[in-house]
Each structure stands twice: as C-alpha cells, then as structure tokens.
Design a protein around this motif. Structure first.
Motif, short mmCIF file in Angstrom:
data_model
loop_
_atom_site.label_atom_id
_atom_site.label_comp_id
_atom_site.label_asym_id
_atom_site.label_seq_id
_atom_site.Cartn_x
_atom_site.Cartn_y
_atom_site.Cartn_z
N MET A 122 -13.57 -17.63 52.40
CA MET A 122 -13.02 -16.68 51.34
C MET A 122 -12.74 -17.27 50.05
N ARG B 168 -22.66 -22.22 42.62
CA ARG B 168 -21.90 -21.40 43.44
C ARG B 168 -21.22 -20.42 42.61
N LYS B 169 -20.53 -21.00 41.64
CA LYS B 169 -19.46 -20.26 40.94
C LYS B 169 -20.24 -19.11 40.05
N LEU C 113 -7.59 -10.61 41.62
CA LEU C 113 -9.18 -10.79 41.62
C LEU C 113 -9.42 -10.11 40.19
N ILE D 125 -21.73 -20.79 50.44
CA ILE D 125 -20.61 -21.08 51.17
C ILE D 125 -21.32 -22.44 51.96
N LEU D 126 -22.28 -22.20 52.43
CA LEU D 126 -22.96 -23.43 53.11
C LEU D 126 -24.16 -23.76 52.58
N LYS D 127 -24.71 -25.01 52.52
CA LYS D 127 -25.94 -25.25 51.97
C LYS D 127 -27.04 -25.61 52.84
N ALA E 134 -21.32 -16.40 42.42
CA ALA E 134 -20.15 -15.82 43.02
C ALA E 134 -19.72 -14.68 42.07
N GLN E 135 -20.01 -14.80 40.73
CA GLN E 135 -19.64 -13.83 39.69
C GLN E 135 -20.42 -12.48 40.07
N GLN F 3 -10.28 -11.31 52.19
CA GLN F 3 -10.07 -12.16 51.33
C GLN F 3 -8.51 -11.71 50.31
N ARG G 20 -5.99 -17.90 32.27
CA ARG G 20 -5.90 -16.70 32.89
C ARG G 20 -6.19 -16.44 34.36
N ILE G 21 -7.26 -17.26 34.71
CA ILE G 21 -7.74 -17.24 36.05
C ILE G 21 -6.89 -17.75 37.16
N VAL H 6 -18.48 -10.02 48.78
CA VAL H 6 -18.72 -10.36 50.10
C VAL H 6 -17.72 -9.52 51.07
N LEU I 174 -14.73 -19.85 48.98
CA LEU I 174 -15.90 -20.12 48.36
C LEU I 174 -16.53 -19.03 47.84
N ILE I 175 -16.48 -17.84 48.07
CA ILE I 175 -17.00 -16.65 47.55
C ILE I 175 -16.54 -16.31 46.07
N LYS I 176 -15.56 -16.86 45.59
CA LYS I 176 -15.36 -16.40 44.38
C LYS I 176 -15.39 -17.30 43.46
N PRO I 177 -15.57 -16.83 42.24
CA PRO I 177 -15.97 -17.94 40.93
C PRO I 177 -15.05 -18.65 40.60
N MET I 178 -14.41 -19.26 41.49
CA MET I 178 -13.41 -20.23 40.91
C MET I 178 -13.40 -21.54 41.57
N MET J 183 -10.90 -19.64 56.67
CA MET J 183 -10.57 -18.89 55.43
C MET J 183 -11.28 -19.64 54.17
N LYS K 97 -23.95 -16.96 54.91
CA LYS K 97 -23.06 -17.84 54.31
C LYS K 97 -23.87 -18.64 53.27
N GLU L 143 -8.38 -11.01 37.12
CA GLU L 143 -8.53 -12.27 36.69
C GLU L 143 -9.63 -13.16 36.83
N VAL L 144 -9.54 -13.09 38.29
CA VAL L 144 -10.74 -14.26 38.93
C VAL L 144 -11.85 -13.80 38.50
N TYR L 145 -12.38 -12.68 38.34
CA TYR L 145 -13.59 -12.14 37.91
C TYR L 145 -13.85 -11.67 36.55
N ASN L 146 -12.79 -11.84 35.81
CA ASN L 146 -12.68 -11.56 34.38
C ASN L 146 -13.15 -10.17 34.24
N LEU M 25 -20.16 -28.94 55.30
CA LEU M 25 -19.17 -27.72 55.70
C LEU M 25 -19.71 -27.00 56.76
#
Lengths: 340, 272
Positions: B97, A90-91, A120, A71-73, A94-95, A106, B6-7, A99, B99-103, B94, A66, A122-125, B267
């Motif tokens: 889940m 983080r973002k 997904l 997710i965790l610091k 994440a790209q 997820q 779009r995202i 996971v 936080l693992i996405k780039p958003m 959840m 994590k 769209e989220v990951y482009n 967290l």
C-alpha cells in the motif's frame, strides 16, 4: 494504453522440510525452491476498457497486478503503463494509477476517514478546486459523507471498501486496478460498488483492470476478459466469444406426467446426434427429465417435440450454460480440455 | 522542495495525532523509562558515595546527575524505532500500500518519526529538561546552561535524530529477509543502550575501546549531544563531533538507498 510484454516473475524461497527433524535440517541446508508465479504473459489494453483478469486462487493474478503497479519487479519482460515502466519509474507511474486491494486498506487505520483523504490530497498533489469537484462526485457515487468523520477502524467492510475506492480515485487516475473489490460484501453493497465503477469508467474514461472471483462482477462490468492459469495466459477475448465458444451446451428440463412412457426413448438416436451431443437424465422423484445438448447441433423445439410425442409435459425450463460453469470447467481442465 | 514538504508534512502531523489517540501506552512508556532513569540516578549516587574520588570517568557527581537525565530527554526524543513500523508493514503486507503511492517510503517513515519526536520533545522532554535546570541551579548550585550550548545541543539532536532513523531504516530492512524481527529488535535495543552511552557514559571505557566507539555511528546518537550540553568539548572538538555526525547522516543515507534498491528487487508481498 497498457502494454505487458512477455512478463515473468519467479519467487525464490528456501526449501522447507517437514517435521521437527526437517526444521533442524532446514537450518543448515541452503537449498532453494524457485516458483514461477507468472510465466511469459503478454497483452495490451486500450484506454477506457474494463478488463476482467481472472484465474483460480494462486494463478498469478495479484502478482501481475503488483508488477503493473510497480510494487514488484518482473524477473523478465516489461510492463508499460502509458509509456512509463513502473519498475523503473515507480513514483511517476503511481501518480497516474489508482489501486484497491480488496483485502487491505490504504487508509490510515487509527484516524478519521477525512484525515486519510487530506493526506492523499497532498501526496497526489491535488489542487483545492479539483479536490472539491472530485469529492462532490465521489460523495454522490459512493455515499461517503455518512461515515466521513469516523475512524477507519470502526467502518464496516462495505463502508471501508467504498472509502478505499474513493481514496484510489481522488487524483483522477487514468488506470484503476481493482484486486477483488467485492470480496466479502453483501449483494447491495456489491451492486453499489459495481455501479460506481461503471459510472467512473463512463464519465472519466478510466481504464479498469479488475481481478475477481465473483462472476457477477465480470458479467456486469467487463467487456473483455483475460484468464490465466498457473501463471500462463489461457484466454483473452470478449465475454460473448467465451460464452459462444465454450458455453455451447443448453439444458432443457421437463416435468412429465407419465414416466413409464419415457422408457426406451433414446433422444440422441431419434434426433440423429451422438451421445455426447445429447444427454438425458431422469429424476425419478420429481419426474423431471433433463436433456443437455449442443446448441449448434440441435434446437430447443426439436428436443421438446421429440419428448412431447411420447408423453405429456407439465412444465418446461430452459437454461443456458452459465458463465460460472464455463469458468469452473476452465479452471478444472484448462482451455484445451473443452469439456464444457 | 516546498512541494515535498507539503507531501510529507501530513505524515508527521498524523503521527502526532495518532500518538495522542493512544495516550495510555504513551504515559506508560514515560513512567517506565523515567523509572529506569531514577534507578540509574540512585545507582550512580551510590557509586560516587562509596568511591573517594569526586570525579569518575571525567564527570563530577553533579555532572553525572545532569548526564543521566539529559540522556533520558535526548534518547526518548531521537531514538525512534522505525524498524518496528517496517516490520509491521512487511508482516501485514502493508508495504504494497505504501508502494502504490507516489512517495518515498523512507522519507514517509522519517516524517512519521519526526512527528513522534516532536511529541516526545513536548511531553515529557521539555518538562523534565526544565525541571532538571531548576534542580541544577537551586539544589546543586550549578550555573544555568548557556544559550550557545543549548542551541548547539539542539542542532546536534537534529542530526542524532537523522542518524538514529536512517540507521534504524537499514536495520528494518532485515525484516524483508526474515519477516519477523522482534528478537533482533530486543538484541539491538540492548546493544545500542550500551554503545550509545545510555547505560554508562562512554568516557568510562578504556582508551582503546573508546577509539573503536569513535568509529561507530552509535556514539553520535546520544552521547555526543549530551556531552555538548554539558560543555565537555572545546571549540575544535566541537567542530569535529558535529562534522562526524553530519558524515554519519550522509553515509547512512547512501547506505539505506543502496539496501532499499536491493530489497525492492527481491520483494515478496505477504498475504496475497
């Protein structure tokens, strides 16, 4: 390239007292308990490696994962995933990662699987061409089409895990984290998942970090393993090395014809080994003599000869110490115990 | 910006689809909340009937009818409880889940809320609105609401929506500390229906109390757009209430960012 540098994670929680009286007391007390889940762990992983990250329940495996995923610091220390610190960016991190948490999904629970993949995308482009190409590959490796239009909540565990793995790989991540990906799966599905991971690693040079309690996963996939216990790293090296160093015992089981003749036989003395290095056990019921010995000290033929000199042998079985045994011993005694 | 849209667009459209997947729950929700609107309606009619005055709290009897039903239309559209989603995410672990996405977690929640708001605007919002307008003209003999008022009302509603979800996000952050927030959720609902003017128009309160309400974000949630719809503000007041709404959007956005930063630092992910 993954670098984990002196990472620690502490969890602070309010102190709880037992019983009803304790519950009332807890309302007014402000005492805190600090638990160190991960304690000064460092390692680095090269691109394209498959690393097994193992430890008993609560050893801090998932916490480390994590922290590596952002997710965790970490309380102290730093993780760098291809030069990016996930606790800061983080973002961006994440790209580049995928996971799978075996115990969670997820995917969007109420919607057909295909919808999750469109989100997904769209989220990951992910571009249309890339998406087409990836889906073709994932369909082949994971067999998604048979349940692609069913709602996620109706999938079986095996299907869901394949879908989750596919979802984590859609954007072709450089690093793939798998937290118990084969938990609760039957042998065939397990095998499929392992094969898929292997193919993905070979084809795309994806770095895979895998936590698991399934020794089969480790034996089939990992070239390197890291063992942690109570938040501390206790072993980091190749699988062979671990087996070599700690799996020094061999066991020969022989079914003998006449058990009376074994009386008075002391193999250790006869072969010039200490009692620790050569142990005998006799199963009266099945007439099986088992000899456990140090493979660096004695050879199998030596032991067999010594027994056959005394009595006739009907059947012989030779066993290497299994990895499971080694790991079990390490969990029980720590690496210094060397009780294997 | 286009990339961002779009995202997050799929989150809104998926929430729409999800809402349609659980139709039963939704129609039950409509029925129960409409039911309470009718109770309010009859209550107010009794109050107006027994008091000799034609005007109570600056509202005529007919305006009160419009108020009661427009509050229903507005609040069912803008008051989306995203803190409930946050709490579920926390309890079930959840949150990891997400936080693992780039958003951005908050924007994805707001997008989901938008999907729900659109759905509630379409069913039953618009139909009750149209029904109310017809009733107003045919039975009460009032004039149709002007296009300017409608447009200003919709603009105000958009800001109300943002104020509601941004506030509720901050409130939802409590879940990270207490895990379960069901009890607090109930308390919040009760308090908010009072402070937003859903229960009693804010103009019924004494002047001093109204001054206090002016400083809270709640009056901007439901009361402001409905009063705009009723045409109760003059030009300068209109500018002021809209600016106040915009200010709350900014304040709550910044506040939410600060809290989120603190929360992610400490967290804990539940359930392994």
């Amino acid at each position: 390239m993954i670098e984990v540098k002196h990472v620690s994670k502490e969890f602070v929680s309010p102190k709880k007292y037992p019983g009803l009286k304790g519950a009332v007391k807890g309302l007014f007390s402000n005492e805190k308990v600090v638990k160190k889940a991960v304690d000064d762990i460092s390692f680095s992983i090269a691109d394209g490696e498959i690393v097994g990250y193992i430890g008993s329940n609560g050893a801090g495996k998932s916490t480390t994962i994590k922290m590596m995923t952002g997710i965790l610091k970490p309380t102290q220390g730093q993780c760098l995933i291809n030069g990016i610190d996930p606790s800061r960016a983080r973002k961006d991190n994440a790209q580049n990662i995928g996971v799978v948490f075996g115990q969670r999904t997820q995917l969007w629970w109420d919607l057909p699987l295909s919808e999750s993949f469109t989100i997904l995308k769209e989220v990951y482009n992910v571009s249309d061409e890339e998406y087409e190409e990836r889906m073709k590959f994932l369909n082949e490796v994971l067999g998604l089409p048979e349940f692609f239009s069913s709602p996620v909540r109706t999938l079986s565990l095996g299907q869901r895990m394949r879908a989750d793995l596919g979802a984590a790989l859609l954007h072709n991540p450089k690093v793939l984290y798998l937290d118990e990906p084969t938990i609760g799966l039957d042998l065939v599905v397990k095998d499929n998942i392992r094969k898929a991971i292997k193919i993905i690693n070979e084809k795309y040079q994806t770095t895979v970090i895998l936590t698991t309690h399934d020794i089969g996963d480790i034996e089939e996939l990992c070239s390197r393993i890291i063992i942690i216990d109570e938040g501390k790293k206790i072993y980091d090296g190749s699988l062979e090395e671990l087996k070599d160093t700690y799996g020094t015992r061999r066991k020969v089981s022989m079914e003998v014809k006449k058990q009376e003749k074994l009386k008075g036989l002391n193999l250790a003395e006869k072969l010039g080994a200490s009692h620790e290095e050569c142990r005998m056990e006799f199963d009266e019921e099945n007439k099986i003599l088992s000899v456990t010995f140090d493979k660096h000290k004695l050879q199998v033929p030596q032991v067999m000869n010594a027994v056959m000199e005394v009595t006739e042998v009907k059947d012989i079985q030779i066993q290497e110490t299994e990895l499971a045994e080694i790991v079990k011993e390490i969990y029980n005694h720590g690496i210094d115990g060397k009780a294997v | 910006m286009k990339k961002k849209l779009r995202i997050y667009f799929p989150f809104a459209s998926n929430e729409l689809k999800r809402q349609m997947a659980y139709k039963g729950a939704f129609y039950l929700f409509i029925f129960i909340s409409l039911f309470s609107s009718f109770i309010q309606y009859f209550l107010w009619m009794a109050i107006y009937g027994s008091s000799g005055d034609g005007i109570l709290g600056n509202l005529t009897r007919n305006e009160m009818i419009v108020y009661v039903f427009m509050v229903y239309v507005t609040s069912s559209m803008v008051m989306i409880t995203i803190s409930d989603w946050v709490s579920t995410d926390v309890v079930e672990g959840m949150i990891a889940m997400n936080l693992i996405k780039p958003m951005d977690y908050r924007i994805s929640l707001i997008s989901r809320a938008l999907g729900q708001a659109i759905y509630r605007f379409l069913v039953p919002g618009v139909f009750i609105w149209i029904g109310l307008e017809i009733y107003k003209v045919k039975v009460l003999g009032m004039q149709v609401t002007g296009i300017v008022n409608i447009l200003l009302y919709l603009l105000s509603c958009i800001m109300s929506f943002l104020i509601c979800v941004l506030f509720d996000f901050c409130f939802g952050m409590v879940a990270f500390f207490t895990t379960y927030i069901f009890g607090m959720l109930m308390a919040k609902e009760a308090l908010i229906s009072f402070l937003t003017g859903q229960l009693i128009p804010l103009s019924f309160f004494p002047g001093a109390v109204q001054k206090v309400f002016d400083f809270l974000p709640f009056s901007s949630m439901v009361y402001t757009p409905v009063m705009i719809y009723l045409g109760k503000y003059n030009q300068s007041q209109l500018g002021f209430v809209l600016a106040r709404q915009a200010a709350w959007v900014v304040i709550l956005y910044v506040l939410g960012s600060i809290i989120w930063k603190q929360v992610t630092k400490r967290l804990v992910v539940l359930g392994g």
